[in-house]
Design a protein around this motif. Structure first.
Motif, mmCIF file in Angstrom:
data_model
loop_
_atom_site.group_PDB
_atom_site.id
_atom_site.type_symbol
_atom_site.label_atom_id
_atom_site.label_comp_id
_atom_site.label_asym_id
_atom_site.label_seq_id
_atom_site.Cartn_x
_atom_site.Cartn_y
_atom_site.Cartn_z
ATOM 1 N N LEU A 182 33.327 43.957 34.706
ATOM 2 C CA LEU A 182 33.357 44.652 35.985
ATOM 3 C C LEU A 182 32.267 45.718 36.015
ATOM 4 O O LEU A 182 31.922 46.291 34.984
ATOM 5 C CB LEU A 182 34.715 45.332 36.195
ATOM 6 C CG LEU A 182 35.951 44.437 36.293
ATOM 7 C CD1 LEU A 182 37.213 45.277 36.191
ATOM 8 C CD2 LEU A 182 35.941 43.640 37.592
ATOM 9 N N GLU A 186 33.721 48.739 40.516
ATOM 10 C CA GLU A 186 34.802 47.753 40.570
ATOM 11 C C GLU A 186 35.940 48.145 39.639
ATOM 12 O O GLU A 186 37.119 48.027 39.995
ATOM 13 C CB GLU A 186 34.274 46.371 40.180
ATOM 14 C CG GLU A 186 33.337 45.744 41.194
ATOM 15 C CD GLU A 186 32.703 44.471 40.669
ATOM 16 O OE1 GLU A 186 32.384 43.596 41.491
ATOM 17 O OE2 GLU A 186 32.495 44.355 39.434
ATOM 18 N N HIS A 189 37.918 51.123 40.987
ATOM 19 C CA HIS A 189 38.727 50.694 42.128
ATOM 20 C C HIS A 189 39.943 49.894 41.662
ATOM 21 O O HIS A 189 41.037 49.997 42.245
ATOM 22 C CB HIS A 189 37.878 49.839 43.078
ATOM 23 C CG HIS A 189 38.597 49.395 44.311
ATOM 24 N ND1 HIS A 189 38.905 50.255 45.352
ATOM 25 C CD2 HIS A 189 39.085 48.175 44.673
ATOM 26 C CE1 HIS A 189 39.548 49.588 46.294
ATOM 27 N NE2 HIS A 189 39.670 48.330 45.907
#
Length: 265
Positions: A182, A186, A189
């Motif tokens: 990731l 990302e 989040h």
């Protein structure tokens, strides 16, 4: 029994011999800082922007590792960790942290917080202190930065990851976190879910207890290594430690936000 052995153990730890000091790698430090940014007060955001300018906290988070390429900056290496031997109680760890005079991650965080609260620093000093504080809170939540002196926080424990040579420290710095595949935005989040009550509870934990929490995790991680040059199955290792990894990154961000909000009121 612990009382009888604590003095020589802590004297050994006080030597603070150099170890590789990068924690979480580029990605992990940015995840911690990105999460912290979401929990800043308006006042804290404004004051931090005055110091960092157009640079985000996430992008400034790795600066204390970047400067290690300059040999004159080696004096800051001990700031990134504290070495503690195995088998210590919470009281023993707390006592050491309160009395150790050599630079370590605990006493340097306290100094940086105190300096930033004063508010009378030059712009350059504010930027130096803030970037280091952002980075060190990330370091503190990487368990191997509260590892043992004898193996340099896991750096001397050689292992295999997907057949490639690595070490225990590096697995927690980079290998495991890279395995998630990731970007830092990302990642932040994906794991950044907390309630206000949870944040307040976490932010009320004293700094010395954050150290001890990471220390306990380090002991758990050490216990998994049973042979030299052990082959680590990344899929099994990820299954066992992914939730712990994510929690450390999340709590690091929450902890950092709490400190910054207390500084920039």
């Amino acid at each position: 029994m612990i009382k009888k052995i604590i003095i020589p153990v802590l004297l050994l730890a006080a030597l603070n011999l150099p170890q590789q000091a990068g924690a979480w790698g580029l990605l992990g430090h940015r995840v911690v800082a990105q999460i912290a940014e979401t929990y800043l007060t308006k006042t804290a955001k404004k004051e931090i922007q005055k110091i960092l300018g157009n640079e985000t906290m996430a992008m400034s988070a790795n600066w204390p590792d970047f400067i290690k390429s300059d040999s004159t900056m080696k004096i800051y290496d001990p700031w990134h960790y504290v070495n503690l031997e195995s088998g210590l109680s919470a009281d023993s760890v707390h006592r050491y942290l309160q009395t150790a005079s050599a630079p370590n991650i605990y006493n340097r965080i306290n100094v940086l917080v105190a300096e930033l609260k004063r508010g009378d620093l030059s712009q350059d000093q504010k930027a130096f202190d803030l970037k280091f504080l952002i980075h060190l809170i990330g370091d503190l939540h990487q368990p191997m930065h509260v590892g043992q002196l004898s193996d340099r926080g896991g750096n001397s424990i050689k292992l295999k990851w997907f057949g490639n040579s690595t070490n225990l420290h590096r697995i927690w710095d980079e290998d495991l976190i890279s395995f998630q595949d990731l970007s830092y935005t990302e990642y932040a989040h994906a794991i950044n879910f907390t309630t206000r009550q949870q944040r307040e509870t976490l932010q009320a934990i004293p700094l010395e207890d954050w150290v001890y929490r990471s220390y306990l995790l380090a002991q758990k991680i050490y216990a998994d290594i049973t042979e030299p040059d052990q082959k680590i199955n990344p899929y099994n290792y990820n299954y066992k430690y992914q939730a712990i990894l994510n929690n450390q990154l999340l709590e690091g961000g929450v902890h950092l936000a709490g400190l910054l909000n207390s500084i920039f009121k």
